[in-house]
Design a protein around this motif. Structure first.
Motif, PDB file in Angstrom:
ATOM      1  N   MET A 160     -11.290  -1.296   3.881  1.00 15.75           N
ATOM      2  CA  MET A 160     -11.519  -1.553   2.458  1.00 15.75           C
ATOM      3  C   MET A 160     -12.593  -2.601   2.204  1.00 15.75           C
ATOM      4  N   ASP A 161     -13.377  -2.939   3.215  1.00 17.47           N
ATOM      5  CA  ASP A 161     -14.416  -3.958   3.044  1.00 17.47           C
ATOM      6  C   ASP A 161     -15.419  -3.580   1.964  1.00 17.47           C
ATOM      7  N   GLU A 162     -15.704  -2.297   1.868  1.00 22.01           N
ATOM      8  CA  GLU A 162     -16.677  -1.837   0.872  1.00 22.01           C
ATOM      9  C   GLU A 162     -15.996  -1.238  -0.345  1.00 22.01           C
ATOM     10  N   ALA A 163     -14.745  -1.570  -0.542  1.00 24.71           N
ATOM     11  CA  ALA A 163     -13.987  -1.038  -1.683  1.00 24.71           C
ATOM     12  C   ALA A 163     -13.272  -2.184  -2.382  1.00 24.71           C
ATOM     13  N   PRO A 164     -14.011  -3.069  -3.076  1.00 29.73           N
ATOM     14  CA  PRO A 164     -13.411  -4.283  -3.639  1.00 29.73           C
ATOM     15  C   PRO A 164     -12.349  -4.013  -4.699  1.00 29.73           C
ATOM     16  N   HIS A 165     -12.518  -2.965  -5.478  1.00 29.35           N
ATOM     17  CA  HIS A 165     -11.531  -2.675  -6.530  1.00 29.35           C
ATOM     18  C   HIS A 165     -10.221  -2.203  -5.915  1.00 29.35           C
ATOM     19  N   LEU A 166     -10.338  -1.368  -4.901  1.00 29.60           N
ATOM     20  CA  LEU A 166      -9.142  -0.897  -4.221  1.00 29.60           C
ATOM     21  C   LEU A 166      -8.445  -2.055  -3.508  1.00 29.60           C
ATOM     22  N   ARG A 167      -9.216  -2.910  -2.864  1.00 26.20           N
ATOM     23  CA  ARG A 167      -8.622  -4.059  -2.169  1.00 26.20           C
ATOM     24  C   ARG A 167      -7.873  -4.961  -3.156  1.00 26.20           C
ATOM     25  N   ALA A 168      -8.482  -5.215  -4.315  1.00 23.98           N
ATOM     26  CA  ALA A 168      -7.825  -6.054  -5.320  1.00 23.98           C
ATOM     27  C   ALA A 168      -6.525  -5.413  -5.796  1.00 23.98           C
ATOM     28  N   ALA A 169      -6.558  -4.104  -6.001  1.00 21.55           N
ATOM     29  CA  ALA A 169      -5.344  -3.406  -6.435  1.00 21.55           C
ATOM     30  C   ALA A 169      -4.259  -3.511  -5.376  1.00 21.55           C
ATOM     31  N   MET A 170      -4.623  -3.327  -4.124  1.00 23.51           N
ATOM     32  CA  MET A 170      -3.640  -3.388  -3.042  1.00 23.51           C
ATOM     33  C   MET A 170      -3.122  -4.807  -2.841  1.00 23.51           C
ATOM     34  N   ASP A 171      -3.960  -5.816  -3.109  1.00 24.64           N
ATOM     35  CA  ASP A 171      -3.509  -7.200  -3.012  1.00 24.64           C
ATOM     36  C   ASP A 171      -2.371  -7.459  -3.986  1.00 24.64           C
ATOM     37  N   HIS A 172      -2.496  -6.927  -5.189  1.00 24.57           N
ATOM     38  CA  HIS A 172      -1.431  -7.100  -6.182  1.00 24.57           C
ATOM     39  C   HIS A 172      -0.163  -6.381  -5.749  1.00 24.57           C
ATOM     40  N   ARG A 173      -0.326  -5.205  -5.211  1.00 26.31           N
ATOM     41  CA  ARG A 173       0.840  -4.423  -4.804  1.00 26.31           C
ATOM     42  C   ARG A 173       1.582  -5.075  -3.649  1.00 26.31           C
ATOM     43  N   ASP A 174       0.856  -5.663  -2.713  1.00 27.63           N
ATOM     44  CA  ASP A 174       1.472  -6.182  -1.496  1.00 27.63           C
ATOM     45  C   ASP A 174       2.356  -7.397  -1.733  1.00 27.63           C
ATOM     46  N   GLY A 175       2.219  -8.048  -2.883  1.00 25.09           N
ATOM     47  CA  GLY A 175       3.095  -9.171  -3.188  1.00 25.09           C
ATOM     48  C   GLY A 175       4.462  -8.746  -3.671  1.00 25.09           C
ATOM     49  N   ASP A 176       4.710  -7.461  -3.751  1.00 25.40           N
ATOM     50  CA  ASP A 176       5.955  -6.916  -4.295  1.00 25.40           C
ATOM     51  C   ASP A 176       6.513  -5.926  -3.270  1.00 25.40           C
ATOM     52  N   PRO A 177       7.328  -6.387  -2.302  1.00 28.42           N
ATOM     53  CA  PRO A 177       7.748  -5.528  -1.188  1.00 28.42           C
ATOM     54  C   PRO A 177       8.380  -4.204  -1.619  1.00 28.42           C
ATOM     55  N   ARG A 178       9.193  -4.213  -2.658  1.00 30.42           N
ATOM     56  CA  ARG A 178       9.773  -2.947  -3.125  1.00 30.42           C
ATOM     57  C   ARG A 178       8.840  -2.231  -4.102  1.00 30.42           C
ATOM     58  N   ARG A 179       7.732  -2.893  -4.446  1.00 30.46           N
ATOM     59  CA  ARG A 179       6.718  -2.324  -5.341  1.00 30.46           C
ATOM     60  C   ARG A 179       7.294  -1.966  -6.701  1.00 30.46           C
ATOM     61  N   LEU A 180       8.258  -2.753  -7.136  1.00 26.71           N
ATOM     62  CA  LEU A 180       8.903  -2.478  -8.414  1.00 26.71           C
ATOM     63  C   LEU A 180       7.939  -2.690  -9.574  1.00 26.71           C
ATOM     64  N   ARG A 181       7.128  -3.729  -9.491  1.00 27.52           N
ATOM     65  CA  ARG A 181       6.186  -3.986 -10.592  1.00 27.52           C
ATOM     66  C   ARG A 181       5.198  -2.836 -10.728  1.00 27.52           C
ATOM     67  N   ALA A 182       4.694  -2.366  -9.588  1.00 27.77           N
ATOM     68  CA  ALA A 182       3.759  -1.247  -9.634  1.00 27.77           C
ATOM     69  C   ALA A 182       4.447  -0.002 -10.191  1.00 27.77           C
ATOM     70  N   PHE A 183       5.682   0.215  -9.778  1.00 32.45           N
ATOM     71  CA  PHE A 183       6.405   1.380 -10.277  1.00 32.45           C
ATOM     72  C   PHE A 183       6.614   1.280 -11.779  1.00 32.45           C
ATOM     73  N   GLU A 184       7.049   0.114 -12.244  1.00 32.95           N
ATOM     74  CA  GLU A 184       7.294  -0.078 -13.677  1.00 32.95           C
ATOM     75  C   GLU A 184       6.018   0.152 -14.482  1.00 32.95           C
ATOM     76  N   THR A 185       4.895  -0.333 -13.966  1.00 28.70           N
ATOM     77  CA  THR A 185       3.621  -0.145 -14.668  1.00 28.70           C
ATOM     78  C   THR A 185       3.273   1.338 -14.748  1.00 28.70           C
ATOM     79  N   GLY A 186       3.430   2.041 -13.629  1.00 28.38           N
ATOM     80  CA  GLY A 186       3.140   3.474 -13.626  1.00 28.38           C
ATOM     81  C   GLY A 186       4.054   4.253 -14.550  1.00 28.38           C
TER      82      GLY A 186
END
Length: 199
Positions: A160-186
């Motif tokens: 993801m070195d050349e994919a800064p937007h994807l890296r930023a998105a994944m950084d947010h997701r990785d702080g939530d082990p069950r990914r509940l915040r991401a699920f709720e947003t979706g």
């Protein structure tokens, strides 16, 4: 010696034991389940007829109390949100179960009623009748995919070195082990989409 007050086997106990094995091993056999419970395979068949019936029992045991608790919720959007959120909560706890559930057609009247309640809620939100099945499939597919995502990492950080937007998105997701915040947003996005699509 008298009989134990609690029967050694019941469909509920069999379902719970099968779920434990699935969580640990990803699948189960009737023979392994019998060994886990310390009984003969023939004893299991006094309570359930097949592996398929055990999988159906796992689904029923978890979902029916939810149905009973939410049936009278008057707001269709709120009801749909609660049903979908609870389904994810269940599957995210044991995503290994998903391939087994997908392979089993839904046959029990209680589970048909569960899905009918979801379809009714979608329709009451104003979705045209001819689009209700598509909306139901969209929501279920989202839940299944989000829960299955917990089993693996879809991207390697080094890629993801050349994919800064994807890296930023994944950084947010990785702080939530069950990914509940991401699920709720979706889920919120999906529900807004359904509301916006109504005539």
């Amino acid at each position: 010696m008298g009989r134990p007050r609690t029967p050694l086997l019941s469909p509920e106990r069999i379902a719970h034991a099968a779920l434990e094995i699935v969580r640990e091993q990803g699948d189960f056999t009737v023979a392994a389940l019998a060994a886990h419970l310390g009984v003969r395979v023939s004893s299991l068949y006094n309570h359930v007829r097949s592996k398929s019936e055990i999988i159906q029992a796992i689904r029923r045991e978890r979902m029916i109390p939810v149905l009973e608790g939410l049936r009278d919720e008057p707001d269709p959007r709120r009801l749909l949100e609660l049903l979908i959120r609870d389904y994810y909560e269940f599957l995210s706890g044991v995503p290994q179960l998903i391939p087994l559930l997908i392979a089993e057609p839904i046959r029990q009247p209680e589970m048909i009623a569960y899905y009918d309640l979801i379809a009714r809620s979608i329709a009451r939100m104003g979705v045209p009748e001819e689009e209700v099945a598509a909306a139901l499939g969209l929501l279920e597919g989202y839940v299944l995919g989000a829960a299955m995502d917990l089993l693996s990492e879809p991207f390697d950080r080094q890629d993801m070195d050349e994919a800064p937007h994807l890296r930023a998105a994944m950084d947010h997701r990785d702080g939530d082990p069950r990914r509940l915040r991401a699920f709720e947003t979706g889920l919120a996005i999906a529900l807004r989409g359904l509301a916006a699509a109504t005539p």
